[in-house]
Design an enzyme around this catalytic site. Structure first.
Site, PDB file in Angstrom:
ATOM      1  N   ASP A 174     -26.640 -19.370  57.197  1.00 55.09           N
ATOM      2  CA  ASP A 174     -26.829 -18.010  56.700  1.00 55.09           C
ATOM      3  C   ASP A 174     -25.839 -17.210  57.523  1.00 55.09           C
ATOM      4  O   ASP A 174     -26.083 -16.965  58.710  1.00 55.09           O
ATOM      5  CB  ASP A 174     -28.264 -17.534  56.937  1.00 55.09           C
ATOM      6  CG  ASP A 174     -28.476 -16.136  56.383  1.00 55.09           C
ATOM      7  OD1 ASP A 174     -27.606 -15.261  56.615  1.00 55.09           O
ATOM      8  OD2 ASP A 174     -29.499 -15.899  55.723  1.00 55.09           O
ATOM      9  N   HIS A 175     -24.726 -16.853  56.952  1.00 55.82           N
ATOM     10  CA  HIS A 175     -23.640 -16.342  57.811  1.00 55.82           C
ATOM     11  C   HIS A 175     -24.003 -15.008  58.469  1.00 55.82           C
ATOM     12  O   HIS A 175     -23.386 -14.622  59.449  1.00 55.82           O
ATOM     13  CB  HIS A 175     -22.305 -16.278  57.069  1.00 55.82           C
ATOM     14  CG  HIS A 175     -22.157 -15.105  56.141  1.00 55.82           C
ATOM     15  ND1 HIS A 175     -22.772 -15.057  54.921  1.00 55.82           N
ATOM     16  CD2 HIS A 175     -21.475 -13.945  56.255  1.00 55.82           C
ATOM     17  CE1 HIS A 175     -22.462 -13.913  54.334  1.00 55.82           C
ATOM     18  NE2 HIS A 175     -21.673 -13.204  55.111  1.00 55.82           N
ATOM     19  N   HIS A 237     -30.101 -13.413  53.586  1.00 57.11           N
ATOM     20  CA  HIS A 237     -29.657 -12.435  54.590  1.00 57.11           C
ATOM     21  C   HIS A 237     -30.675 -11.327  54.858  1.00 57.11           C
ATOM     22  O   HIS A 237     -30.949 -10.989  56.004  1.00 57.11           O
ATOM     23  CB  HIS A 237     -28.340 -11.776  54.156  1.00 57.11           C
ATOM     24  CG  HIS A 237     -27.301 -12.743  53.675  1.00 57.11           C
ATOM     25  ND1 HIS A 237     -27.069 -13.948  54.293  1.00 57.11           N
ATOM     26  CD2 HIS A 237     -26.412 -12.681  52.644  1.00 57.11           C
ATOM     27  CE1 HIS A 237     -26.088 -14.584  53.656  1.00 57.11           C
ATOM     28  NE2 HIS A 237     -25.673 -13.844  52.657  1.00 57.11           N
TER      29      HIS A 237
HETATM   30  C1  BG6 Z   1     -22.750 -13.798  50.443  1.00 58.14           C
HETATM   31  C2  BG6 Z   1     -23.056 -13.477  49.019  1.00 58.14           C
HETATM   32  O1  BG6 Z   1     -23.735 -14.633  50.978  1.00 58.14           O
HETATM   33  O2  BG6 Z   1     -22.695 -12.598  51.192  1.00 58.14           O
HETATM   34  C3  BG6 Z   1     -22.019 -12.527  48.453  1.00 58.14           C
HETATM   35  O3  BG6 Z   1     -23.079 -14.670  48.252  1.00 58.14           O
HETATM   36  C4  BG6 Z   1     -21.862 -11.316  49.331  1.00 58.14           C
HETATM   37  O4  BG6 Z   1     -22.354 -12.142  47.132  1.00 58.14           O
HETATM   38  C5  BG6 Z   1     -21.673 -11.708  50.780  1.00 58.14           C
HETATM   39  O5  BG6 Z   1     -20.728 -10.611  48.882  1.00 58.14           O
HETATM   40  C6  BG6 Z   1     -21.692 -10.509  51.692  1.00 58.14           C
HETATM   41  O6  BG6 Z   1     -21.321 -10.916  52.976  1.00 58.14           O
HETATM   42  P1  BG6 Z   1     -20.663  -9.899  53.999  1.00 58.14           P
HETATM   43  O7  BG6 Z   1     -20.475 -10.703  55.256  1.00 58.14           O
HETATM   44  O8  BG6 Z   1     -19.377  -9.431  53.400  1.00 58.14           O
HETATM   45  O9  BG6 Z   1     -21.636  -8.784  54.162  1.00 58.14           O
END
Ligand code: BG6
Length: 484
Positions: A174-175, A237
């Site tokens: 989960d980045h 997230h």
């Molecule tokens: C991803 C989603 O997990 O997170 C995307 O699949 C989204 O749809 C992205 O754009 C948002 O990540 P960040 O790091 O740009 O907030």
């Protein structure tokens, strides 16, 4: 030295995520003396050198480079594979053995699946069938989201991969858990007694968590149109940020203790029932509109490869309750969407008002105390207080104390997470029970949405979502705090 000697077998090596995030992250990890080689796997039939050119291009576009690029790309190899065909894995194993001995990688293998989710299970089983996972070193499976489409499919997927990998060998990405300020939530809470002692329903009025984006669906129609914001952002997230904000202090700052506390929160999130869905969980879809930079952008249904009558939500706002002792009665409002006014992720803690007191009547313009955790684009923290207005008799004014991390050259989320995985630290990855509980909650929403036929509210591109998302708080005498 050989500190993290690893062969990284990357499935989806020509994909968007690999080019934008993974190769730049790997380059920085290489510069930090990690010892690895990479075998890129994808369907296309290209040579090692073609692949190395892709890596080089990715670095040119997405990161700062030095003159060690040639040495770096020499550690990259390519293998063309239709991942569903078991036979092809034999050749992958030979290449892996070869690379392993050439670079002295001790048969340590990290399998990174940056693939569409339907391939997660078959790839895992094929890795096993080919003997790739019978290595003498360690093995790890890194898996991108979405982990299933609902609890049932997530369960099936989990069982399939557990046939091959043990739970402590599985790294579910989960980045958001790799973001600096998301990792900082625990420190802000637990290292500051002035916050932790009032971090409960006696002093906190409500919590607001927003993750807004300005981008639209882009080129991801085939994935996004059957996914939607609920599965794409809320299941992972958003609920992870809720869990970190709400969890009890773990007894030790160790992987399983932290995860145990997050699980307890997720278990306490009140399930949504068909009766209370209306007005609790808002879904929206963007229409044509003007972004703050003046660009007129298409509505979701006009985007390439999106169905003309698509009912997919690109926005979700929700009011959640955590039914435990600490949080009883405190609403957690969350919202996330595409094509909104700003790209921003923030957690706002709104404290309760000072007691009403007739002697304080001349305190005008008193605002609630807010603690804001700025996750992105700025990384920082701000605290809103009230103070006396300078050189006035009794007037007050709101002031803000701010900390902002101006050094944004630190590691990015993917670099941190891959480093953690190399080090065998799974704290910032989601454990199976977290995933399962998140799905259970999300499934309750999907089910209620379907049963109640909840409308899809339109919002103009460039706005902060549909009117119903404002009403959600309005009804409670509250409002969304503007993002900064
Ligand atoms: C991803 C989603 O997990 O997170 C995307 O699949 C989204 O749809 C992205 O754009 C948002 O990540 P960040 O790091 O740009 O907030």
């Amino acid at each position: 030295g050989n500190k993290q000697a690893t062969t990284l077998i990357l499935f989806g090596a020509t994909g968007d995520l690999a080019k934008r995030k993974l190769y730049p992250a790997l380059y920085r990890l290489y510069k930090k003396q990690n010892h690895f080689a990479v075998i890129g796997v994808a369907r296309r039939d290209i040579s090692h050198d073609d692949f190395r050119a892709i890596i080089q291009e990715s670095l040119e576009n997405y990161t700062h480079r030095d003159d060690d690029i040639q040495d770096f790309v020499q550690k990259f190899f390519y293998y063309a594979l239709d991942v569903k065909e078991t036979e092809g894995y034999t050749g992958l194993k030979s290449l892996c053995d070869h690379v392993d001995s050439e670079f002295g990688l001790k048969e340590n293998r990290m399998f990174y699946l940056s693939l569409a989710p339907e391939f997660f299970a078959p790839v895992t089983l094929n890795l096993q069938a080919s003997g790739l996972t019978d290595n003498s070193g360690w093995k790890k499976l890194v898996i991108e989201k979405p982990f299933g489409r609902d609890l049932k499919s997530a369960n099936e997927l989990n069982e399939a991969i557990h046939n091959v990998f043990k739970e402590d060998e599985i790294y579910r990405i989960d980045h958001y858990l790799g973001k600096e300020m998301v990792q900082n939530i625990q420190v802000i809470r637990f290292a500051n007694p002035i916050f932790e002692s009032i971090w409960n329903n006696r002093y906190i009025s409500n919590v607001q968590i927003t993750s807004s984006e300005t981008l639209g669906v882009g080129e991801r129609a085939s994935y996004y149109d059957h996914t939607g914001a609920l599965m794409d952002m809320v299941q992972n997230h958003m609920l992870q940020m809720v869990a970190l904000t709400a969890m009890e202090p773990p007894s030790r700052f160790e992987t399983e203790d932290i995860r145990d506390e997050k699980v307890k929160v997720l278990r306490s999130v009140r399930q949504i029932t068909t009766d209370d869905i209306a007005g609790h969980i808002i879904k929206g879809q963007y229409t044509r509109g003007t972004m703050p930079n003046g660009n007129v952008v298409k509505g979701y249904r006009e985007e390439d490869n999106i169905k003309e009558k698509s009912m997919t939500e690109t926005f979700v706002a929700a009011k959640l309750f955590i039914d435990n002792f600490r949080w009883a009665g405190v609403p957690f409002y969350i919202r996330t969407g595409k094509r909104m006014t700003v790209k921003s992720t923030e957690i706002v803690i709104q404290f309760k008002d000072a007691p009403q007191n007739p002697y304080f009547n001349n305190f005008n313009d008193i605002q609630p105390n807010l603690l804001v955790i700025h996750v992105q684009p700025d990384e920082g923290l701000s605290l809103k207080l009230n103070a006396k207005k300078f050189s006035s008799s009794g007037d007050t004014m709101p002031i803000t104390m701010e900390f902002s991390n101006s050094d944004l050259t630190g590691a990015d989320a993917y670099e941190r997470l891959i480093q953690d995985c190399l080090n065998g630290d799974s704290t910032n990855f989601t454990r199976w029970d977290e995933v399962a509980l998140s799905w259970e909650f999300v499934d309750s929403i999907t089910k209620a949405w379907n049963e109640k036929n909840i409308p899809l509210d339109r919002y103009e591109s460039g706005s902060m979502g549909p009117a119903s998302a404002y009403e959600l708080l309005d009804k409670d005498g509250l409002h969304w705090w503007p993002l900064t």
